[in-house]
Design a protein around this motif. Structure first.
Motif, PDB file in Angstrom:
ATOM      1  N   VAL A   9      16.345  86.962  10.212  1.00  0.00           N
ATOM      2  CA  VAL A   9      15.976  86.599   8.845  1.00  0.00           C
ATOM      3  C   VAL A   9      16.154  85.098   8.669  1.00  0.00           C
ATOM      4  CG1 VAL A   9      16.419  88.810   7.751  1.00  0.00           C
ATOM      5  CG2 VAL A   9      18.315  87.234   8.091  1.00  0.00           C
ATOM      6  N   CYS A  10      15.359  84.524   7.770  1.00  0.00           N
ATOM      7  CA  CYS A  10      15.517  83.091   7.493  1.00  0.00           C
ATOM      8  C   CYS A  10      15.321  82.836   6.006  1.00  0.00           C
ATOM      9  CB  CYS A  10      14.569  82.251   8.342  1.00  0.00           C
ATOM     10  SG  CYS A  10      12.827  82.499   7.985  1.00  0.00           S
ATOM     11  N   ALA A  11      15.921  81.737   5.563  1.00  0.00           N
ATOM     12  CA  ALA A  11      15.907  81.355   4.152  1.00  0.00           C
ATOM     13  C   ALA A  11      14.909  80.230   3.924  1.00  0.00           C
ATOM     14  CB  ALA A  11      17.301  80.900   3.726  1.00  0.00           C
ATOM     15  N   GLY A  40      18.870  80.558   9.289  1.00  0.00           N
ATOM     16  CA  GLY A  40      19.099  81.995   9.230  1.00  0.00           C
ATOM     17  C   GLY A  40      19.637  82.494  10.553  1.00  0.00           C
ATOM     18  N   GLU A  50      19.177  91.095   3.613  1.00  0.00           N
ATOM     19  CA  GLU A  50      19.740  90.154   2.627  1.00  0.00           C
ATOM     20  C   GLU A  50      21.198  89.824   2.949  1.00  0.00           C
ATOM     21  OE1 GLU A  50      16.342  92.399   0.768  1.00  0.00           O
ATOM     22  OE2 GLU A  50      18.080  92.980   1.943  1.00  0.00           O
ATOM     23  N   LEU A  53      21.357  87.455   5.895  1.00  0.00           N
ATOM     24  CA  LEU A  53      20.968  86.091   5.546  1.00  0.00           C
ATOM     25  C   LEU A  53      22.098  85.354   4.823  1.00  0.00           C
ATOM     26  CD1 LEU A  53      18.798  84.007   5.769  1.00  0.00           C
ATOM     27  CD2 LEU A  53      17.695  84.985   3.750  1.00  0.00           C
ATOM     28  N   GLU A  56      24.745  84.597   7.550  1.00  0.00           N
ATOM     29  CA  GLU A  56      24.323  83.560   8.485  1.00  0.00           C
ATOM     30  C   GLU A  56      24.354  82.168   7.849  1.00  0.00           C
ATOM     31  OE1 GLU A  56      23.578  83.299  11.673  1.00  0.00           O
ATOM     32  OE2 GLU A  56      23.660  85.400  12.251  1.00  0.00           O
ATOM     33  N   ILE A  57      23.886  82.040   6.628  1.00  0.00           N
ATOM     34  CA  ILE A  57      23.888  80.733   5.959  1.00  0.00           C
ATOM     35  C   ILE A  57      25.324  80.278   5.702  1.00  0.00           C
ATOM     36  CG2 ILE A  57      23.185  79.453   3.895  1.00  0.00           C
ATOM     37  CD1 ILE A  57      20.877  80.151   5.888  1.00  0.00           C
ATOM     38  N   VAL A  67      19.483  85.172  -2.482  1.00  0.00           N
ATOM     39  CA  VAL A  67      18.357  85.674  -1.693  1.00  0.00           C
ATOM     40  C   VAL A  67      17.410  86.422  -2.613  1.00  0.00           C
ATOM     41  CG1 VAL A  67      17.657  87.141   0.234  1.00  0.00           C
ATOM     42  CG2 VAL A  67      19.790  85.821   0.379  1.00  0.00           C
ATOM     43  N   CYS A  90      14.538  81.835  -1.319  1.00  0.00           N
ATOM     44  CA  CYS A  90      15.954  81.671  -1.671  1.00  0.00           C
ATOM     45  C   CYS A  90      16.166  80.477  -2.590  1.00  0.00           C
ATOM     46  CB  CYS A  90      16.780  81.476  -0.400  1.00  0.00           C
ATOM     47  SG  CYS A  90      16.751  82.903   0.704  1.00  0.00           S
TER      48      CYS A  90
END
Length: 133
Positions: A9-11, A40, A50, A53, A56-57, A67, A90
């Protein structure tokens, strides 16, 4: 032998009309080394996308984000693994992040994104997001 498959996942963090882009550290894998990406990481067993993410952040940037909705999803094959990458819209709670696992960060408009050398999966994601505007 089956190939390794990663769910990632990425933001896509926005500040007005700008989006946060982060540069990966140097790696032995030249196809991602020092390339740009949306921040992410991998979804761990038992996590929702979610939750992954947010975790990870926090781990990579010591940063708290909100998110929102999924923006796009791409499947990509790298030389030694496959990836399913899902981007989420995000918002930042503040702009006091730290680059703990990246070497640089930039805030760019959508039109400026193609100027960077992106990982292939993130480049495909950008193209997918542009098509669904």
């Amino acid at each position: 032998m089956s190939r390794k498959h990663l769910n990632v996942v990425c933001a896509v963090v926005r500040d007005g009309n700008k989006i946060l882009c982060t540069q990966r550290c140097r790696s032995s894998k030249d196809y991602v080394s020092e390339h740009w990406e949306f921040p992410g990481g991998q979804i761990e067993e038992g996590e929702s996308p979610e939750e992954a993410l947010i975790r990870e952040i926090k781990e990579e940037m010591d940063w708290n984000i909100y998110v929102g909705r999924p923006l796009a999803k791409v499947d990509h094959s790298y030389p030694d693994f496959d990836i399913t990458l899902t981007a989420f819209d995000c918002m930042a709670r503040d702009y006091d992040y730290k680059l703990l696992e990246h070497i640089d960060a930039k805030w760019l408009t959508v039109g400026e994104l193609p100027k960077l050398q992106w990982t292939e999966a993130d480049r495909e994601l950008i193209e997918s997001m542009e098509k669904t505007k």
